[in-house]
Scaffold this motif. Structure first.
Motif, mmCIF file in Angstrom:
data_model
loop_
_atom_site.group_PDB
_atom_site.id
_atom_site.type_symbol
_atom_site.label_atom_id
_atom_site.label_comp_id
_atom_site.label_asym_id
_atom_site.label_seq_id
_atom_site.Cartn_x
_atom_site.Cartn_y
_atom_site.Cartn_z
ATOM 1 N N ASP A 20 0.833 -1.147 0.119
ATOM 2 C CA ASP A 20 -0.002 0.075 -0.015
ATOM 3 C C ASP A 20 0.805 1.149 0.076
ATOM 4 O O ASP A 20 1.898 1.499 0.763
ATOM 5 N N TYR A 21 0.573 2.045 -0.950
ATOM 6 C CA TYR A 21 1.455 3.433 -1.187
ATOM 7 C C TYR A 21 0.468 4.625 -1.291
ATOM 8 O O TYR A 21 -0.455 4.344 -1.989
ATOM 9 N N TYR A 22 1.067 5.681 -1.251
ATOM 10 C CA TYR A 22 0.626 7.056 -1.550
ATOM 11 C C TYR A 22 1.227 7.411 -2.815
ATOM 12 O O TYR A 22 2.589 7.463 -2.941
ATOM 13 N N LEU A 63 6.872 16.077 -10.232
ATOM 14 C CA LEU A 63 6.986 14.739 -10.421
ATOM 15 C C LEU A 63 6.184 13.900 -9.294
ATOM 16 O O LEU A 63 6.163 14.378 -8.229
ATOM 17 N N PHE A 64 5.797 12.634 -9.617
ATOM 18 C CA PHE A 64 5.080 11.844 -8.666
ATOM 19 C C PHE A 64 6.187 11.070 -7.863
ATOM 20 O O PHE A 64 7.078 10.530 -8.323
ATOM 21 N N HIS A 65 5.783 11.103 -6.671
ATOM 22 C CA HIS A 65 6.730 10.338 -5.681
ATOM 23 C C HIS A 65 5.747 9.032 -4.903
ATOM 24 O O HIS A 65 4.744 9.503 -4.665
ATOM 25 N N ILE A 66 6.477 8.041 -4.789
ATOM 26 C CA ILE A 66 5.980 6.964 -4.084
ATOM 27 C C ILE A 66 6.352 7.136 -2.699
ATOM 28 O O ILE A 66 7.559 6.899 -2.081
ATOM 29 N N VAL A 67 5.474 7.134 -1.698
ATOM 30 C CA VAL A 67 5.539 7.108 -0.277
ATOM 31 C C VAL A 67 4.657 6.096 0.280
ATOM 32 O O VAL A 67 3.547 5.850 0.061
ATOM 33 N N ILE A 68 5.561 5.271 1.122
ATOM 34 C CA ILE A 68 4.861 4.093 1.765
ATOM 35 C C ILE A 68 4.634 4.460 3.258
ATOM 36 O O ILE A 68 5.523 4.553 4.018
ATOM 37 N N PRO A 69 3.263 4.608 3.547
ATOM 38 C CA PRO A 69 3.396 5.165 4.868
ATOM 39 C C PRO A 69 3.124 4.008 6.020
ATOM 40 O O PRO A 69 3.082 2.788 5.805
ATOM 41 N N GLN A 70 3.213 4.350 7.118
ATOM 42 C CA GLN A 70 3.179 3.519 8.367
ATOM 43 C C GLN A 70 1.551 2.697 8.247
ATOM 44 O O GLN A 70 1.491 1.698 8.567
ATOM 45 N N THR A 79 -7.466 8.283 1.983
ATOM 46 C CA THR A 79 -6.499 9.165 1.962
ATOM 47 C C THR A 79 -5.500 9.054 0.869
ATOM 48 O O THR A 79 -5.185 10.462 0.229
ATOM 49 N N SER A 80 -5.281 8.129 0.333
ATOM 50 C CA SER A 80 -4.358 7.854 -1.020
ATOM 51 C C SER A 80 -5.293 8.578 -2.183
ATOM 52 O O SER A 80 -4.373 9.253 -2.843
ATOM 53 N N ASP A 81 -6.647 8.322 -2.406
ATOM 54 C CA ASP A 81 -7.119 9.045 -3.287
ATOM 55 C C ASP A 81 -7.122 10.669 -3.178
ATOM 56 O O ASP A 81 -6.847 11.265 -4.060
#
Length: 802
Positions: free
Chosen positions: A424-426, A433-440, A446-448
């Motif tokens: 699961d990532y944001y 630029l798009f960044h991939i963030v993997i939250p706790q 929230t992602s959408d």
């Protein structure tokens, strides 16, 4: 065990335990390890369901204390999950086990039954429902189960290893993993080496090297030879663990007796099985010999092959920087396996989207890798009609599929390492630029929302801090940062009371500089909220001070929650799905008054004419509630007349009026919406259910002119300019009246309206009305003149009621 599984320690422990079960079943396990299996089975005995094994009540489950006192208990402790246990018992259950199921019986749980009992009972017809269900399960499964565990298994069965010429595919110096590692070390600094030179064009070579079999025994010499068993029970020789085998399963053939004179089974050597620490040491020496230099060749297949080995043998963190893979340079944390899994999944998705003409799919390739990892690739007796052979033929048809197979293999390894099929990532856009963030903590909503907001607003990222303007919102430096959105409650500062008690904003950003500062995004607007002394709230809308208020403007727009500028009298009305109102419904859900199960907007539909991509006219039907978005509407002092710039704002305001239970505002918006290029339909009744009733039905009938209401007439007469009363006036006097009404829709600043039509502009409007040809407004030129004339025409077309 397969190479793609060795990255997860839990799977390694499970394989060790299953091996220990076999040793314990043979009686060859050391006393301490054998006791471990006995202790584990003793614990599992409390979780296992065992049938009474009596013909009159075999559908009943034996109680734990009865099972411990039975003869089968000692056999369970010694042989559970071993060949001897499955040779005598079969587990039957209707469906997958649900841990939350409270009703424990033979229909909800897997129960072990004697094979002899099930063979005698499976074709009997029982009048008790539970017994008949058990018999049906036995009829459907026992034959397939007995073909594998039919009582002819001996755990001490011996076999003879043979090398059959022409059967093995990987038993050559060019189709082995060692050949690839030697080439990689010798040509580390050669930029021209490629996968065709090393592997050729046959995808089977890549599969054989990628899907290694691994065992764990550091005291072993490093590898041994192994392969499938030959089944010589008939005139046709088959291999039980061969890729594409017609048997369809990997049964325990090594312990099966063939019923002939020979007391041996025959093993065909086709491949090497490597010891984990031995192979890991070779890989470490390969990467250490590079002395920190990056692999020179940018060939995707060679680099992905080494990436796969690094992941499986725990070398990724230390040596990932040596690989020449472009997409790894874009990762925020280079050695983060979760970010890598997301990137690999996106690459696989992009490849599938570009290559959708053939039958090769990701699931088929993963199944082929799974089969090649557990079975052996052979040349002879390969079933040409098998799905594996057909897929291999398609993969050989395009060299690009070599890289695709490796991507799927790496993704399978990452799933084991991260213990997750999907990470699961944001997806956040910063600096364009798009960044991939993997939250706790992950949330789909929230992602959408984050993806939507960062696309429509300009966020920046500097030294791992995500900012909006100069306000820091998220710290992205940790591997799994905390990404949280909040809910804040705002209350009106005025003494006026309405049905709305307070307002809640969801999906709110909290700034890093202070826990008492929040950012709210609505449409193209930004609201900054500062909490002072834990009680007072200072609100700024686009850097302008404002307060939450409940204001009575007039009888049509009455008691609505809004924002009022501190230094002015103009009012802002926000509409958004992220704004929630605590409404005192005042009994409106009472059947005698309201009587509706759905909001009235859910029962309204629109028919709209639009032009498609070919400029052809088309009709589109939509549910009005599906068209609701976000918007901002300003109501100007002192007249407080509703002024909108688009049809979308009217749709949002209509939903807003229903939400706050304001019927007069609902009628006003509905009057204006009916005069747009949209036809509204109302679903008053669906089947036998009345959907629209109460005050909403009366309001709609009044707006459509199907009912009379003198109270509503007096309210909305002040909101519209009745132009019919001046229809007998001369043209110039008619235009004067029209221009007198026009300033009411403008801002009132410093004691006067912002735009007031002048004499020259009145004459220009007269020329437009009297012109013989249609007048077209230019898209360029004086915005002030164009705006004045457009507003005059718009007021005439959209605000008169009759």
């Amino acid at each position: 065990m397969p190479q793609f599984e060795v990255g997860q320690q839990e799977l390694i422990d499970i394989h060790h335990y299953t091996y220990l079960i076999d040793m314990c079943s043979l009686g060859k396990a050391p006393e301490a390890l054998g006791q471990l299996v006995l202790d584990m089975n003793e614990e599992l005995a409390q979780k296992i369901y065992y049938s009474t094994q009596n013909r009159n009540n075999y559908h009943k489950i034996m109680k734990s204390n009865q099972f411990e006192n039975s003869k089968a208990y000692r056999h369970f402790l010694q042989h559970f999950m071993g060949v001897e246990w499955f040779g005598e018992y079969i587990g039957l259950g209707l469906s997958d086990i649900n841990p939350k199921e409270k009703d424990i019986n033979c229909l909800t749980q897997t129960v072990f039954y004697s094979q002899d009992l099930m063979r005698s009972q499976q074709f009997r017809q029982e009048y008790e429902f539970e017994k008949e269900c058990v018999n049906e399960m036995a009829r459907a499964n026992s034959r397939r189960f007995n073909s594998m565990f039919n009582g002819r298994h001996i755990a001490t069965r011996q076999y003879r290893a043979e090398v059959s010429i022409g059967k093995g595919y990987t038993y050559s110096k060019y189709n082995t993993l060692m050949h690839f590692l030697n080439v990689a070390e010798a040509y580390w600094s050669n930029p021209d080496v490629n996968n065709i030179q090393v592997f050729g064009k046959d995808i089977r070579t890549l599969l054989a090297i990628t899907c290694q079999k691994i065992f764990f025994n550091p005291r072993h010499c490093g590898y041994y030879y192994y392969g499938p068993l030959e089944l010589r029970g008939n005139y046709r020789v088959e291999l039980d663990l061969a890729l594409g085998s017609a048997t369809g399963n990997a049964g325990p053939q090594v312990s099966m007796t063939n019923g002939g004179r020979s007391d041996l089974n025959y093993l065909t050597i086709v491949d090497r099985v490597y010891e984990f620490s031995y192979l890991k040491g070779i890989l470490q020496s390969l990467f250490d010999s590079a002395k920190g230099a990056r692999f020179k060749s940018d060939n995707g297949v060679l680099n992905l092959m080494m990436l796969s080995l690094q992941l499986d043998f725990g070398l990724f963190d230390e040596y990932a920087k040596l690989l020449n893979i472009p997409f790894m340079k874009d990762l925020q944390h280079e050695a983060d396996t979760k970010e890598l899994q997301v990137e690999i999944a996106n690459l696989i998705y992009d490849f599938d989207r570009k290559h959708n003409e053939d039958a090769v799919t990701r699931s088929k390739v993963e199944h082929l890798i799974f089969q090649a990892s557990y079975n052996f690739i052979v040349n002879k007796n390969f079933d040409l009609h098998s799905n594996q052979f057909k897929l291999i033929q398609m993969l050989n048809g395009d060299p690009d599929y070599q890289e695709y197979v490796l991507l799927c293999k790496i993704y399978m390894s990452l799933c084991q390492i991260n213990k997750s099929v999907e990470v699961d990532y944001y997806k956040i856009k910063c600096n364009g630029l798009f960044h991939i963030v993997i939250p706790q903590n992950f949330s789909k909503k929230t992602s959408d929302y984050l993806e939507h907001i960062t696309i429509h607003h300009s966020f920046s990222e500097s030294e791992g801090i995500m900012k909006y303007d100069d306000i820091s919102v998220f710290d992205l430096r940790p591997h799994q940062p905390e990404i949280n959105l909040y809910t804040i409650k705002l209350q009106s500062k005025t003494d006026v009371q309405s049905m709305v008690k307070y307002i809640e904003f969801t999906n709110v950003f909290q700034t890093l500089s202070s826990e008492e500062q929040y950012l709210v995004f609505i449409g193209d607007n930004v609201i900054l909220v500062d909490v002072v002394d834990g009680k007072e709230m200072n609100i700024r809308i686009n850097q302008v001070d404002a307060n939450v208020s409940t204001i009575f403007f007039n009888e049509a727009i009455s008691f609505i929650p809004c924002f009022k500028y501190t230094e002015g009298e103009d009012v802002i009305v926000f509409t958004s799905r992220n704004i929630h109102y605590l409404v005192d419904k005042g009994g409106q859900f009472c059947p005698d008054y309201y009587g509706m199960k759905h909001e009235v907007v859910d029962c309204m539909f629109s028919d709209e004419l639009f032009s498609d991509l070919n400029d052809d006219p088309r009709f589109r039907q939509s549910k009005l509630s599906d068209l609701v978005t976000e918007s901002k509407v300003v109501v100007y002092f002192p007249d407080y007349l509703l002024l909108v710039s688009s049809r979308q704002q009217l749709i949002n305001l209509l939903d807003y009026a229903v939400y706050i239970r304001n019927v007069s505002f609902f009628i006003l918006v509905l009057f204006m919406l009916e005069r747009t290029s949209m036809k509204l339909r109302y679903e008053e009744r669906k089947d036998k259910v009345v959907q629209i009733t109460g005050p909403w039905k009366d309001a709609i009938l009044y707006m459509l002119g199907n009912s009379q209401n003198s109270r509503y007439d007096s309210i909305f007469k002040k909101q519209f300019f009745d132009i019919n009363q001046y229809k007998n006036l001369p043209l110039r006097e008619f235009i004067d009246k029209l221009c007198e009404n026009f300033p009411r829709y403008q801002r009132f600043v410093d004691g006067e309206y912002q735009i007031v039509p002048r004499e020259k502009q009145k004459r220009f409007l007269e020329r437009i009305i009297c012109g013989e040809e249609c007048f077209h407004f230019s898209e360029v030129g004086s915005g002030k003149t164009k705006g004045e004339k457009m507003r005059c025409c718009d007021r005439y077309r959209f605000t008169h009621k009759t």
